[in-house]
Design a protein around this motif. Structure first.
Motif, PDB file in Angstrom:
ATOM      1  N   ASN A 164       0.807  -1.223   0.000  1.00 24.05           N
ATOM      2  CA  ASN A 164       0.000   0.000   0.000  1.00 24.05           C
ATOM      3  C   ASN A 164       0.841   1.275   0.000  1.00 24.05           C
ATOM      4  O   ASN A 164       0.294   2.379   0.102  1.00 24.05           O
ATOM      5  CB  ASN A 164      -0.934   0.009   1.212  1.00 24.05           C
ATOM      6  CG  ASN A 164      -2.043  -1.013   1.097  1.00 24.05           C
ATOM      7  OD1 ASN A 164      -2.701  -1.107   0.066  1.00 24.05           O
ATOM      8  ND2 ASN A 164      -2.251  -1.795   2.139  1.00 24.05           N
ATOM      9  N   LEU A 165       2.158   1.134  -0.127  1.00 19.93           N
ATOM     10  CA  LEU A 165       3.037   2.302  -0.093  1.00 19.93           C
ATOM     11  C   LEU A 165       2.678   3.308  -1.189  1.00 19.93           C
ATOM     12  O   LEU A 165       2.548   2.948  -2.359  1.00 19.93           O
ATOM     13  CB  LEU A 165       4.493   1.885  -0.263  1.00 19.93           C
ATOM     14  CG  LEU A 165       5.286   1.539   0.996  1.00 19.93           C
ATOM     15  CD1 LEU A 165       6.703   1.131   0.622  1.00 19.93           C
ATOM     16  CD2 LEU A 165       5.323   2.696   1.980  1.00 19.93           C
ATOM     17  N   LYS A 166       2.552   4.567  -0.766  1.00 20.73           N
ATOM     18  CA  LYS A 166       2.299   5.665  -1.701  1.00 20.73           C
ATOM     19  C   LYS A 166       3.486   6.622  -1.765  1.00 20.73           C
ATOM     20  O   LYS A 166       3.692   7.294  -2.770  1.00 20.73           O
ATOM     21  CB  LYS A 166       1.033   6.420  -1.284  1.00 20.73           C
ATOM     22  CG  LYS A 166      -0.222   5.566  -1.323  1.00 20.73           C
ATOM     23  CD  LYS A 166      -1.430   6.341  -0.828  1.00 20.73           C
ATOM     24  CE  LYS A 166      -2.681   5.468  -0.843  1.00 20.73           C
ATOM     25  NZ  LYS A 166      -3.862   6.192  -0.300  1.00 20.73           N
ATOM     26  N   ILE A 167       4.238   6.702  -0.664  1.00 26.50           N
ATOM     27  CA  ILE A 167       5.434   7.556  -0.606  1.00 26.50           C
ATOM     28  C   ILE A 167       6.608   6.723  -0.113  1.00 26.50           C
ATOM     29  O   ILE A 167       6.527   6.086   0.943  1.00 26.50           O
ATOM     30  CB  ILE A 167       5.221   8.760   0.326  1.00 26.50           C
ATOM     31  CG1 ILE A 167       4.094   9.651  -0.186  1.00 26.50           C
ATOM     32  CG2 ILE A 167       6.516   9.566   0.449  1.00 26.50           C
ATOM     33  CD1 ILE A 167       3.769  10.816   0.751  1.00 26.50           C
ATOM     34  N   LEU A 168       7.698   6.730  -0.883  1.00 31.33           N
ATOM     35  CA  LEU A 168       8.930   6.049  -0.494  1.00 31.33           C
ATOM     36  C   LEU A 168      10.069   7.054  -0.605  1.00 31.33           C
ATOM     37  O   LEU A 168      10.456   7.468  -1.696  1.00 31.33           O
ATOM     38  CB  LEU A 168       9.179   4.841  -1.403  1.00 31.33           C
ATOM     39  CG  LEU A 168      10.383   3.961  -1.078  1.00 31.33           C
ATOM     40  CD1 LEU A 168      10.302   3.419   0.342  1.00 31.33           C
ATOM     41  CD2 LEU A 168      10.491   2.815  -2.079  1.00 31.33           C
TER      42      LEU A 168
END
Length: 217
Positions: A164-168
């Motif tokens: 579910n990562l949206k910002i890395l």
């Protein structure tokens, strides 16, 4: 301080309080605040994190969902106590503190609702911490910077488990290479922002419409 008291006296349902950069005795103010059961957001960055302040937070602000304790000189013991007593916490910002893997094994691992964590300028965190964090399937935002201990192995653990990562955000982490790109393309279909400033050069293509922040061509 008297102005704060007057404002807070009538703020029975107060949910949001940003005290970043405010200069006064925090213990006195929190004593006045008492038990704020509706309280959800607290920013006390740049505050000296005392054991008394930790106790106040866990006994009175037990409904917190967002906690910013950047530059608070917090140690592992204090973070473990906070993590184990704030079960509703969704976002935590820990920039420039002195924590290490112990905080993750005995504290962060218990934050089951966590969706965002900021670990920028925490120099002692290793791949072991990222392995623990990767067990959190709800994670949407991950920030780390200025770290020479983490490598592709730790970041790949995050990528393949936290779908579910949206910002890395991976700034100034010289142990990370472009090897992670094929994993991002395979697993992170929801990613909106990839920040690799001062980490590795951009000679790759992302499958989706992810925004990439970079300083090297």
């Amino acid at each position: 301080y008297d102005v704060w008291k007057a404002l807070l006296y009538y703020s029975i349902d107060l949910e949001y309080l940003n005290l970043d950069g405010t200069k006064y005795n925090y213990e006195d103010l929190f004593e006045f605040l008492g038990d704020l059961k509706y309280f959800k957001y607290l920013n006390i960055s740049s505050t000296n994190m005392t054991n008394e302040l930790v106790d106040y937070i866990i006994f009175n602000l037990y409904n917190l969902t967002v906690l910013n304790i950047d530059y608070c000189d917090i140690n592992d013991k204090q973070l473990i106590i906070l993590s184990n007593n704030l079960p509703k916490l969704k976002k935590i910002s820990l920039c420039s503190n002195k924590i290490n893997d112990l905080s993750f094994y005995n504290g962060i691992i218990n934050l089951k609702n966590l969706i965002s964590i900021d670990l920028m300028k925490n120099y002692n965190i290793t791949n072991e911490s990222l392995f623990i964090l990767s067990k959190n399937k709800n994670l949407e935002e991950f920030f780390i910077s200025d770290n020479s201990f983490i490598s592709d192995t730790g970041i790949i653990n995050i990528i393949v488990n936290c779908l579910n990562l949206k910002i890395l955000h991976l700034r100034c982490c010289n142990g990370i290479t472009d090897k992670i790109i094929k994993y991002i393309n395979t697993y992170l279909k929801k990613l909106k922002l990839l920040d690799i400033y001062c980490t590795f050069k951009r000679d790759f293509i992302l499958n989706n419409k992810t925004t990439v922040i970079i300083d090297k061509i």
